[in-house]
Motif scaffolding. Structure first.
Motif, PDB file in Angstrom:
ATOM      1  N   ALA A  97      -8.971  20.478  -7.923  1.00  0.00           N
ATOM      2  CA  ALA A  97     -10.132  20.836  -8.734  1.00  0.00           C
ATOM      3  C   ALA A  97     -11.305  21.167  -7.823  1.00  0.00           C
ATOM      4  CB  ALA A  97     -10.488  19.692  -9.673  1.00  0.00           C
ATOM      5  N   SER A  98     -11.828  22.367  -7.949  1.00  0.00           N
ATOM      6  CA  SER A  98     -12.906  22.821  -7.061  1.00  0.00           C
ATOM      7  C   SER A  98     -14.181  23.065  -7.851  1.00  0.00           C
ATOM      8  CB  SER A  98     -12.483  24.111  -6.353  1.00  0.00           C
ATOM      9  OG  SER A  98     -13.527  24.581  -5.523  1.00  0.00           O
ATOM     10  N   ASN A  99     -15.312  22.651  -7.250  1.00  0.00           N
ATOM     11  CA  ASN A  99     -16.614  22.890  -7.867  1.00  0.00           C
ATOM     12  C   ASN A  99     -17.641  23.069  -6.754  1.00  0.00           C
ATOM     13  OD1 ASN A  99     -18.847  23.078  -9.486  1.00  0.00           O
ATOM     14  ND2 ASN A  99     -18.549  21.114 -10.533  1.00  0.00           N
ATOM     15  N   GLU A 100     -18.081  24.308  -6.577  1.00  0.00           N
ATOM     16  CA  GLU A 100     -19.105  24.637  -5.582  1.00  0.00           C
ATOM     17  C   GLU A 100     -18.735  24.153  -4.179  1.00  0.00           C
ATOM     18  OE1 GLU A 100     -21.640  26.552  -6.203  1.00  0.00           O
ATOM     19  OE2 GLU A 100     -21.309  26.684  -8.365  1.00  0.00           O
ATOM     20  N   GLY A 101     -17.481  24.301  -3.809  1.00  0.00           N
ATOM     21  CA  GLY A 101     -17.050  23.939  -2.459  1.00  0.00           C
ATOM     22  C   GLY A 101     -16.539  22.523  -2.308  1.00  0.00           C
ATOM     23  N   VAL A 102     -16.736  21.684  -3.326  1.00  0.00           N
ATOM     24  CA  VAL A 102     -16.183  20.327  -3.310  1.00  0.00           C
ATOM     25  C   VAL A 102     -14.838  20.375  -4.033  1.00  0.00           C
ATOM     26  CG1 VAL A 102     -16.466  17.949  -4.052  1.00  0.00           C
ATOM     27  CG2 VAL A 102     -18.452  19.244  -3.256  1.00  0.00           C
ATOM     28  N   VAL A 103     -13.778  19.990  -3.316  1.00  0.00           N
ATOM     29  CA  VAL A 103     -12.433  20.035  -3.888  1.00  0.00           C
ATOM     30  C   VAL A 103     -11.893  18.611  -3.988  1.00  0.00           C
ATOM     31  CG1 VAL A 103     -10.097  20.939  -3.649  1.00  0.00           C
ATOM     32  CG2 VAL A 103     -12.055  22.322  -2.874  1.00  0.00           C
ATOM     33  N   VAL A 104     -11.492  18.225  -5.198  1.00  0.00           N
ATOM     34  CA  VAL A 104     -10.968  16.881  -5.436  1.00  0.00           C
ATOM     35  C   VAL A 104      -9.594  17.013  -6.091  1.00  0.00           C
ATOM     36  CG1 VAL A 104     -11.305  14.651  -6.549  1.00  0.00           C
ATOM     37  CG2 VAL A 104     -13.295  15.950  -5.729  1.00  0.00           C
ATOM     38  N   LYS A 105      -8.630  16.309  -5.507  1.00  0.00           N
ATOM     39  CA  LYS A 105      -7.293  16.256  -6.085  1.00  0.00           C
ATOM     40  C   LYS A 105      -6.975  14.813  -6.428  1.00  0.00           C
ATOM     41  CE  LYS A 105      -2.393  17.183  -5.119  1.00  0.00           C
ATOM     42  NZ  LYS A 105      -1.415  17.698  -4.129  1.00  0.00           N
ATOM     43  N   ILE A 106      -6.831  14.536  -7.726  1.00  0.00           N
ATOM     44  CA  ILE A 106      -6.472  13.183  -8.173  1.00  0.00           C
ATOM     45  C   ILE A 106      -4.952  13.061  -8.139  1.00  0.00           C
ATOM     46  CG2 ILE A 106      -6.536  11.535 -10.085  1.00  0.00           C
ATOM     47  CD1 ILE A 106      -9.123  12.807 -11.008  1.00  0.00           C
ATOM     48  N   SER A 107      -4.467  12.090  -7.375  1.00  0.00           N
ATOM     49  CA  SER A 107      -3.017  11.893  -7.274  1.00  0.00           C
ATOM     50  C   SER A 107      -2.511  10.808  -8.210  1.00  0.00           C
ATOM     51  CB  SER A 107      -2.621  11.544  -5.838  1.00  0.00           C
ATOM     52  OG  SER A 107      -3.282  10.350  -5.412  1.00  0.00           O
ATOM     53  N   LYS A 108      -3.398   9.848  -8.568  1.00  0.00           N
ATOM     54  CA  LYS A 108      -2.937   8.728  -9.375  1.00  0.00           C
ATOM     55  C   LYS A 108      -4.108   8.035 -10.052  1.00  0.00           C
ATOM     56  CE  LYS A 108       0.447   4.954  -9.000  1.00  0.00           C
ATOM     57  NZ  LYS A 108       1.278   4.149  -8.052  1.00  0.00           N
ATOM     58  N   VAL A 109      -3.860   7.518 -11.263  1.00  0.00           N
ATOM     59  CA  VAL A 109      -4.837   6.722 -12.007  1.00  0.00           C
ATOM     60  C   VAL A 109      -4.241   5.332 -12.197  1.00  0.00           C
ATOM     61  CG1 VAL A 109      -6.205   6.500 -14.108  1.00  0.00           C
ATOM     62  CG2 VAL A 109      -5.680   8.779 -13.196  1.00  0.00           C
ATOM     63  N   VAL A 110      -4.935   4.303 -11.714  1.00  0.00           N
ATOM     64  CA  VAL A 110      -4.411   2.936 -11.745  1.00  0.00           C
ATOM     65  C   VAL A 110      -5.371   2.036 -12.518  1.00  0.00           C
ATOM     66  CG1 VAL A 110      -3.708   0.946 -10.367  1.00  0.00           C
ATOM     67  CG2 VAL A 110      -3.269   3.274  -9.527  1.00  0.00           C
ATOM     68  N   GLU A 111      -4.831   1.250 -13.444  1.00  0.00           N
ATOM     69  CA  GLU A 111      -5.606   0.245 -14.160  1.00  0.00           C
ATOM     70  C   GLU A 111      -5.160  -1.140 -13.696  1.00  0.00           C
ATOM     71  OE1 GLU A 111      -5.472   0.769 -18.365  1.00  0.00           O
ATOM     72  OE2 GLU A 111      -6.033   2.894 -18.291  1.00  0.00           O
ATOM     73  N   SER A 112      -6.131  -2.022 -13.454  1.00  0.00           N
ATOM     74  CA  SER A 112      -5.791  -3.357 -12.943  1.00  0.00           C
ATOM     75  C   SER A 112      -6.871  -4.362 -13.323  1.00  0.00           C
ATOM     76  CB  SER A 112      -5.645  -3.317 -11.419  1.00  0.00           C
ATOM     77  OG  SER A 112      -6.859  -2.900 -10.810  1.00  0.00           O
ATOM     78  N   ASP A 113      -6.510  -5.640 -13.235  1.00  0.00           N
ATOM     79  CA  ASP A 113      -7.470  -6.716 -13.525  1.00  0.00           C
ATOM     80  C   ASP A 113      -8.271  -7.110 -12.293  1.00  0.00           C
ATOM     81  OD1 ASP A 113      -6.644  -6.876 -16.209  1.00  0.00           O
ATOM     82  OD2 ASP A 113      -5.012  -8.259 -15.698  1.00  0.00           O
ATOM     83  N   THR A 114      -7.748  -6.785 -11.109  1.00  0.00           N
ATOM     84  CA  THR A 114      -8.426  -7.149  -9.862  1.00  0.00           C
ATOM     85  C   THR A 114      -8.382  -5.983  -8.885  1.00  0.00           C
ATOM     86  OG1 THR A 114      -6.400  -8.027  -8.871  1.00  0.00           O
ATOM     87  CG2 THR A 114      -7.779  -9.572 -10.136  1.00  0.00           C
ATOM     88  N   ILE A 115      -9.277  -6.016  -7.904  1.00  0.00           N
ATOM     89  CA  ILE A 115      -9.281  -5.049  -6.804  1.00  0.00           C
ATOM     90  C   ILE A 115      -9.567  -5.817  -5.507  1.00  0.00           C
ATOM     91  CG2 ILE A 115     -10.006  -3.050  -8.176  1.00  0.00           C
ATOM     92  CD1 ILE A 115     -12.874  -3.548  -7.149  1.00  0.00           C
TER      93      ILE A 115
END
Length: 227
Positions: A97-115
């Motif tokens: 995903a590109s926006n004005e030269g910033v490119v972000v690729k999401i590889s995974k979405v994780v939900e958890s109770d702790t980090i």
């Protein structure tokens, strides 16, 4: 010499004819009743059929009412709740995903109770959870960017109730993230985790971002579908 002569009988006269005995009274009454019943039956039939073929009465009118089957309100409500939110996303998970030269690729979405924060396990708390987006950020702008200690990328996590969430503080304390003031130079990429603390019942549906620019009055965010 006299002779006794019997005169011939006068015409029209003769021995009386016995009268015809009358018919049985019961039979006569039965015949009259039968004729009357037949007449009544014919009249009733004529009334039902509209009379003779030459004088047919109007055909009976039959009205049919069609009733549409109503959808129960409960079923409608459940269908509305089950329908996914229409995020109108420009990208999906796995896209660059590109926006004005910033490119972000999401590889995974994780939900958890702790980090793991600053080397220690941190709990989200009662009725809360963490949502972590594992990404790779590529800098295709003309200047360097600090991913964790400044605000080069304005972003928000959006749930199914259209609520918008900010990242937790001190993203540089997340294991694996760039250090504070580590400048990502143009043409380079780095792994980056964006972490959010949200209500337990929140369902992430989208993530938006755009590069921070003081001169941009109305920035246009890029939207990534997380469903």
């Amino acid at each position: 010499m006299s002779q006794h002569v019997t005169p011939p009988p006068m015409p029209g006269y003769g021995p009386p004819v016995p009268p015809t005995p009358p018919k049985n009274r019961t039979a006569v009454i039965a015949s009259v009743a039968a004729v009357a019943a037949a007449a009544i039956a014919a009249a009733v039939t004529a009334g039902l059929t509209g009379g003779s073929e030459d004088e047919a009465g109007p055909a009976p009118t039959v009205t049919v009412t069609v009733t549409e089957e109503a959808v129960p309100e409960a079923d409608t409500a459940e269908a509305e709740e089950a329908a996914p939110a229409d995020v109108g996303a420009d990208f999906k998970v796995g896209d660059r995903a590109s926006n004005e030269g910033v490119v972000v690729k999401i590889s995974k979405v994780v939900e958890s109770d702790t980090i793991i924060l600053a080397g220690a396990r941190k709990k989200a708390g009662a009725e809360a959870k963490y949502v972590t987006l594992k990404t790779v950020v590529t800098n295709e702008t003309k200047a360097s960017m600090d991913l964790t200690c400044s605000l080069p990328i304005v972003n928000a996590l959006i749930d199914d109730q259209e609520r918008r969430f900010d990242t937790i503080e001190n993203l540089y304390d997340i294991a694996g993230n760039p250090e504070c003031n580590a400048q990502l130079q143009p043409g380079f990429k780095d792994e980056m985790e964006f972490v959010y603390r949200v209500p337990k019942d929140a369902e992430p549906v989208a993530w938006e971002f755009y590069p921070f620019d003081l001169e941009e009055a109305e920035p246009t965010p890029a939207l990534i579908d997380l469903t």
